[in-house]
Each structure stands twice: as C-alpha cells, then as structure tokens.
Scaffold this active site. Structure first.
Site, mmCIF file in Angstrom:
data_model
loop_
_atom_site.group_PDB
_atom_site.id
_atom_site.type_symbol
_atom_site.label_atom_id
_atom_site.label_comp_id
_atom_site.label_asym_id
_atom_site.label_seq_id
_atom_site.Cartn_x
_atom_site.Cartn_y
_atom_site.Cartn_z
ATOM 1 N N LYS A 15 0.844 -1.206 0.000
ATOM 2 C CA LYS A 15 0.000 0.000 0.000
ATOM 3 C C LYS A 15 0.877 1.254 0.000
ATOM 4 O O LYS A 15 1.908 1.288 0.676
ATOM 5 C CB LYS A 15 -0.910 -0.042 1.233
ATOM 6 C CG LYS A 15 -1.979 1.049 1.278
ATOM 7 C CD LYS A 15 -2.887 0.827 2.482
ATOM 8 C CE LYS A 15 -3.994 1.850 2.582
ATOM 9 N NZ LYS A 15 -4.892 1.595 3.744
ATOM 10 N N SER A 61 -9.806 1.391 2.835
ATOM 11 C CA SER A 61 -8.968 2.166 1.952
ATOM 12 C C SER A 61 -7.878 1.343 1.251
ATOM 13 O O SER A 61 -7.265 1.824 0.299
ATOM 14 C CB SER A 61 -8.303 3.300 2.743
ATOM 15 O OG SER A 61 -7.434 2.756 3.727
ATOM 16 N N SER A 89 -9.903 -0.891 7.110
ATOM 17 C CA SER A 89 -9.360 -0.781 5.744
ATOM 18 C C SER A 89 -8.634 -1.997 5.198
ATOM 19 O O SER A 89 -8.288 -2.024 4.018
ATOM 20 C CB SER A 89 -8.426 0.412 5.657
ATOM 21 O OG SER A 89 -9.184 1.569 5.481
HETATM 22 N N1 GLN Z 1 -13.187 3.388 6.122
HETATM 23 C C1 GLN Z 1 -12.709 3.911 7.372
HETATM 24 C C2 GLN Z 1 -12.474 5.388 7.258
HETATM 25 O O1 GLN Z 1 -12.819 5.932 6.267
HETATM 26 C C3 GLN Z 1 -11.477 3.202 7.783
HETATM 27 C C4 GLN Z 1 -10.289 3.654 7.047
HETATM 28 C C5 GLN Z 1 -9.060 2.896 7.443
HETATM 29 O O2 GLN Z 1 -9.140 1.872 8.112
HETATM 30 N N2 GLN Z 1 -7.927 3.416 7.066
HETATM 31 O O3 GLN Z 1 -11.993 6.000 8.138
#
Ligand code: GLN
Length: 474
Positions: A74, A149, A173
């Site tokens: 990532k 994400s 995420s």
């Molecule tokens: N979808 C969640 C957010 O928007 C988690 C994001 C993440 O785990 N980086 O914050």
C-alpha cells in the site's frame, strides 16, 4: 497461488522467482489498465528475482521464508527510494528516504516488492474512490468498488498479480476490502506491528496488516512483520501472544442486538449458515451483549478526525510534498493545503480541528476517549465468557462506484470493524460465501475478533474453518 504453494515450488525448482516476477508483470500489463490496483510498478523487481533464483539454487529450503515471493505494498508504507504518495496530490513528488520497519523485515525475509498500490487518500475511505489518482475497480465485478482504503492491495491479490499484499487498517481498511474481494484480511493487535514508516492517519488506531489467499499466508507474513521495534514505542513483544491459548473447539459470542443494525438480508443469511457450519464442527455459539459497540462508529468519527487533523498538519508544502507558492508564507500554506488535499481529507481535518477546539474538547473528544475505555471493559467482560466474537465483516457486499456519494452512508460500511480498532484487539476476516447482485456472485466476509494479543487463536480457527475447506490441507 498462495505463498506456501509458491515457496514449495521455488524450493523444488519447479518454478523460479524470475518466472513469478515475469508472471506478476504480465498480469499487471494485461489487467491493470482496467483495474488500476497499482500506482507504481517497480522495475528493480527483476533484479531482486534474479538474486532470489540464484539463492534457491544454492540454498534451497534454507533460504528465508519469503525468498523470491512477490508482494504489493500500500502506498502509505515507505520503501526507500520509491514514491510514497498516500494517494494524495500533496505528496505527488515525495520519494521515501528510508524503509518502514515492516518493509525492512519483509526485505530481510527475502520478499520482492512488485509495486505500490492505490488507496483512499491518506487511508480515508471505504471504496478507494478518494484516491487523487482515480479509483480502483473490483476484479470480481468492475462496476463495483474493491472496498477501501486498502482497495488497491486487495485488487492486486484478487486479480492474481501477487499472492499477498500489505495494507493498513485504522477502522476496517484491510478487513472490509478483504471481504469485498474474497480474501483473508488480518488487522493485528494494536502494537503488534511497528508503525515506523507508515503515514499516520489515526495514530492510536492504525495497524499494518495483510491481505492474502489463505490464513496460513497471513500467519507467515505476520510472523515476519510483527514484534518490538525501538523506532515505535507502542510496539509490544512477541511474548504477549500466549495470552489467548488455542483450543480444539471454541465458544463464539454473537452480539445479536448490534447485528440488528442494517445488515443486508442475504448477508445475514450467509452469516447464519456460517454459524451453522461452526456448530457442526463442534464449536459453541452463544449470544452476547455489547451495547456500547453501537456507539463505536460515533466515537470513531470523533477520535479518528482529531488524530487526522493533527497528523496531517505536517503537510504544509514547505518540508516535503507539493508546494504552491503564495505572496507570503501564510498564503503558501493555504494554497498548498487547499490544492493538495482532496474533499474527504479536508472534511476530516475540519471535523478534527472542531472537536479538539477548547470549547468542545471535553464534550466530544474527552467523551469519545472515555467511551473507548468503557468499550474495552465491555469487550473484556465478554471475553471472560467466550473465546472469540463473531460478526459479518461488512453489512453489504461490494457496492457500485459512485453509489455512496453521501459520506455518512459510506461510513456505515465500517460499523462492525471500527470497534476493533477503538479497543485495540486483533481481528481476521475470511470469506463466508457469496450473495448475488445483478446476476453476479459477490463475496462476503465474516470477522473473528480475539482478545488482545490473540493472533494465534485467529490463525488456528481461521485455518480450521477456511484453509482446510479451501485447500484440503487439513
Ligand atoms: N473506512 C474507514 C475510514 O474511512 C477506515 C479507514 C481505514 O481503516 N484506514 O476512516
């Protein structure tokens, strides 16, 4: 192929790291024009593959555990000499000057980095649509998102360009994209894996973890990346992992009332048949109460933006990243940040600055932190009764690109995953079967939550339930 299958073939000489890297690159050039899992593909992978191939010829099975295994990373995890953007325009020109600890450990274990993967800007989102470089598509159905994400990492594995990828998980995420793409996703215990060299989103919530095709591979990677790191004082040592011993059969707690919160009917059906499978395998399923978990999402959207607003303050166009000159210093800051951040990053910076402001700190941030403590107590009480907590990973299968334009409906995708980050415990998402949308079968995921330091238990049950079925390796 899984990492363990690759490894066996590398050792026997049936397949070589050079062939694996060539194959990975071929899949990327064939598919990534449509999928867009990758932001950068690295041209030094072939060189690393050549060395790894030579090592297998000399050392065979004595090579380190990931020797020659191609991985995708990532783009919020630093690899020395490579571009690290966090999928933000503000870091478009940033080249990492050092390896994150997780990268160093993977490198020492012989892994090859194929490329960096797309993500929501600074890991904020559940669909990978918030990337400054355009969205990633779900390889199973290209009209749908891969989740986020870490959507690029999930898509990179799901389209079979690599056997595994690293992601980060602040509120779901890794687990949510794993569930949307039919993969295994691991969010380790807070502190199990070093955050040194990860772009911080919510520092008290962030953990790097893995997206893989099998639970065995998640365990292999976890054993490489986990452990104390003098560069990250929140890391804990490996000895902490004995605290949740493995057993032949487990007691699972189902927080029934919490699950009442808007899970799609067919996802709930998959979940119920998964519970039946667990019962049939001799495990016990009991109902538990986690009333405070229902406030998890609300607490997360106070704590996380507060930390985001502080962590993103460093991106000012002066020290690194893209600078947009103004007539004076203040205008340069304002121009750089106004131009460099996308809408979701700005929304969270504003929200975070607000909840931390002096008049509101106690009412919002203070309360959310207090609630977090109570949630931890509530979960510990549950773990006195049960070995694992089980929920669906996400309330729906993958949704269509553009479908969740309202941020609140996007945030709801994380309802079952954020309590895990707020309480710091580990969780594993494994596929639990498919549901149909518009004539396409889409994967769904089930989430197992273990006590603090309970990774060994997650790997044990995950192997029994998923790997044994999928790979027939008992
Ligand atoms: N979808 C969640 C957010 O928007 C988690 C994001 C993440 O785990 N980086 O914050």
């Amino acid at each position: 192929m899984t990492i363990s299958e690759l490894r066996k073939k590398f050792i026997s000489g049936e397949y070589t790291p050079m062939e694996a890297v060539a194959e990975a690159k071929a899949v990327i050039s064939e598919k990534d024009g449509d999928i867009h899992a990758y932001l950068d593909v690295y041209d030094d992978a072939e060189e690393m593959a050549k060395e790894a191939t030579a090592r297998y010829q000399k050392e065979g099975g004595n090579t380190p555990p990931l020797c020659g295994v191609p991985l995708a990373i990532k783009n919020n995890i630093l690899i020395a000499g490579k571009r690290a953007t966090g999928a933000s325009k503000i870091l478009d020109n940033y080249i990492a000057s050092y390896d994150a600890t997780v990268i160093k450990r993977l490198r020492d274990a012989g892994a090859i980095f194929i490329g960096s993967t797309n993500m929501d800007e600074f890991a904020m989102g559940s669909s990978t649509e918030n990337s400054a470089y355009g969205p990633t598509r779900n390889p199973i159905d290209q009209s749908r998102v891969p989740g986020g994400s870490s959507g690029g990492s999930a898509a990179a594995v799901a389209m079979s360009s690599v056997p595994a990828a690293l992601g980060t998980d602040t509120g779901g995420s890794i687990r949510q994209p794993a569930s949307y793409c039919g993969l295994v996703g691991l969010k380790p215990t807070y502190g199990a894996v070093s955050r040194y060299g990860l772009m911080a989103m919510g520092s008290s919530l962030d953990q790097a973890g893995t997206l893989t095709n099998s639970v065995e591979d998640a365990e292999t990677l976890f054993n490489v990346i986990a452990g104390r790191d003098p560069h990250d004082m929140t890391t804990i040592s490996g000895e902490t992992y004995g605290v949740a011993p493995t057993k032949d059969t487990y007691t699972f707690g189902v927080p029934r009332a919490f699950l009442g919160q808007g899970v799609d009917a067919d996802v709930m059906e998959r979940f119920e048949s998964h519970l039946d499978e667990l019962r049939a395998a001799g495990h016990r399923i009991v109902d538990i109460e986690l009333p405070l978990f229902e406030a998890g999402l609300a607490a997360y959207y106070i704590v996380m933006p507060a930390e985001v607003s502080s962590n993103l303050a460093r991106f000012d166009g002066i020290r690194y990243g893209v600078r947009k000159e103004g007539k004076d210093l203040l205008e340069t800051y304002l121009n750089s940040r106004a131009d460099g951040f996308g809408a979701e990053a700005k929304r969270r910076i504003l929200l975070g600055t607000y909840v931390l402001s002096s008049g509101y700190f106690d009412a919002y941030y203070g309360k959310a932190e207090a609630l977090r403590g109570k949630m931890r107590d509530e979960l510990n009480a549950a773990f006195a009764q049960v070995d694992l907590v089980v929920t669906p990973t996400a309330p729906t299968p993958a949704f269509k690109l553009g479908e969740k334009s309202d941020p609140l409906s996007m945030y709801r995708q994380d309802i079952f995953t954020v309590p895990v980050n707020l309480t710091g415990v580990p969780a594993l998402s494994i596929p639990m079967g498919e549901v149909e949308r518009d004539g396409v079968s889409l994967p769904t995921g089930v989430q197992y939550i273990a006590p603090h330091g309970g990774e060994a238990r997650l790997f044990d049950i995950g192997r029994k339930v998923y790997d044994a079925k999928r790979y027939n390796n008992g």
